[in-house]
Design a protein around this motif. Structure first.
Motif, PDB file in Angstrom:
ATOM      1  N   GLU A  82      57.703  18.657  22.501  1.00 29.35           N
ATOM      2  CA  GLU A  82      56.796  17.519  22.629  1.00 29.35           C
ATOM      3  C   GLU A  82      55.738  17.794  23.684  1.00 29.35           C
ATOM      4  O   GLU A  82      56.031  18.429  24.708  1.00 29.35           O
ATOM      5  CB  GLU A  82      57.563  16.265  23.042  1.00 29.35           C
ATOM      6  CG  GLU A  82      58.561  15.791  22.027  1.00 29.35           C
ATOM      7  CD  GLU A  82      59.331  14.560  22.499  1.00 29.35           C
ATOM      8  OE1 GLU A  82      59.473  14.363  23.732  1.00 29.35           O
ATOM      9  OE2 GLU A  82      59.803  13.808  21.630  1.00 29.35           O
ATOM     10  N   GLY A  97      54.392  12.743  24.139  1.00 29.41           N
ATOM     11  CA  GLY A  97      55.552  12.535  23.281  1.00 29.41           C
ATOM     12  C   GLY A  97      55.334  12.962  21.839  1.00 29.41           C
ATOM     13  O   GLY A  97      56.227  12.816  21.005  1.00 29.41           O
ATOM     14  N   ARG A  98      54.161  13.491  21.526  1.00 30.13           N
ATOM     15  CA  ARG A  98      53.882  13.963  20.166  1.00 30.13           C
ATOM     16  C   ARG A  98      54.663  15.246  19.908  1.00 30.13           C
ATOM     17  O   ARG A  98      54.642  16.173  20.714  1.00 30.13           O
ATOM     18  CB  ARG A  98      52.388  14.232  20.003  1.00 30.13           C
ATOM     19  CG  ARG A  98      52.041  14.754  18.634  1.00 30.13           C
ATOM     20  CD  ARG A  98      50.528  14.867  18.447  1.00 30.13           C
ATOM     21  NE  ARG A  98      50.263  15.474  17.164  1.00 30.13           N
ATOM     22  CZ  ARG A  98      49.651  16.635  17.010  1.00 30.13           C
ATOM     23  NH1 ARG A  98      49.210  17.315  18.053  1.00 30.13           N
ATOM     24  NH2 ARG A  98      49.461  17.126  15.811  1.00 30.13           N
ATOM     25  N   ILE A  99      55.334  15.291  18.781  1.00 30.54           N
ATOM     26  CA  ILE A  99      56.121  16.475  18.424  1.00 30.54           C
ATOM     27  C   ILE A  99      55.184  17.545  17.880  1.00 30.54           C
ATOM     28  O   ILE A  99      54.537  17.362  16.844  1.00 30.54           O
ATOM     29  CB  ILE A  99      57.233  16.124  17.427  1.00 30.54           C
ATOM     30  CG1 ILE A  99      58.231  15.170  18.090  1.00 30.54           C
ATOM     31  CG2 ILE A  99      57.934  17.389  16.936  1.00 30.54           C
ATOM     32  CD1 ILE A  99      59.338  14.685  17.178  1.00 30.54           C
TER      33      ILE A  99
END
Length: 177
Positions: A62, A66-68
């Protein structure tokens, strides 16, 4: 970048990993072959299978928001049909979003998987990929993996290669006195 394991409760991450598994297949095998290999239900079940009490993990990378950015799936396997059925580490899939490629995400995921195998005293790590997947083959080659086997993929009629690397350093040889 944060690496974290996902669990069966993390349905959003499971969905995303399954979607990206499909994206990997399409990217490597082409729209027709890659898109037709597995249903989305099968891919979702496959992700969950790795989270259901097996000696396996699904790790996501991430960014600060918090973006994967990517994931990798790995597990401990053994080849019961061989003369030496020692356990080995199998990295079954890795994916990084296109805009995060060449930024070290896949390297971090691979290094993490190898450390996980070493913690469990697994002496060999390997992966299977299409012979056309030159970015992944290059990453593994830079990390000491060599082609150990080759065979046809029955679903796509393409050649698959198994890349392998010993995870233990040989003991130093000491001269006899």
């Amino acid at each position: 970048m944060l690496l974290r394991p996902i669990s069966l409760l993390d349905t959003a991450a499971i969905d995303l990993v399954a979607e990206r598994m499909r994206a990997t297949l399409i990217e490597v095998e082409g729209e027709d072959a890659g898109g037709a290999m597995y249903t989305m239900d099968w891919l979702l079940d496959r992700v969950r299978w790795h989270l259901d009490g097996r000696d396996a993990e699904v790790i996501v990378a991430e960014d600060a928001t918090g973006r994967i950015l990517g994931h990798t799936i790995y597990r401990i396997e053994s080849d019961a049909g061989s003369l030496s059925p020692a356990p080995f580490g199998l990295i079954s899939t890795t994916y990084v979003v296109p805009e995060a490629r060449r930024l070290g995400v896949a390297q971090r995921l691979l290094t993490h998987a190898e450390a996980w195998f070493r913690e469990r005293r697994v002496q060999l790590a390997c992966t299977w990929t299409s012979e056309t997947n030159s970015p992944l083959i290059g990453l593994y080659a830079r990390n000491g993996y060599v082609e150990a086997e080759r065979g046809p993929n029955q679903l796509t009629q393409t050649m698959m290669v198994r890349l392998a690397k010993p995870l233990t350093e040989p003991l130093p040889v000491r001269p006899l006195r």
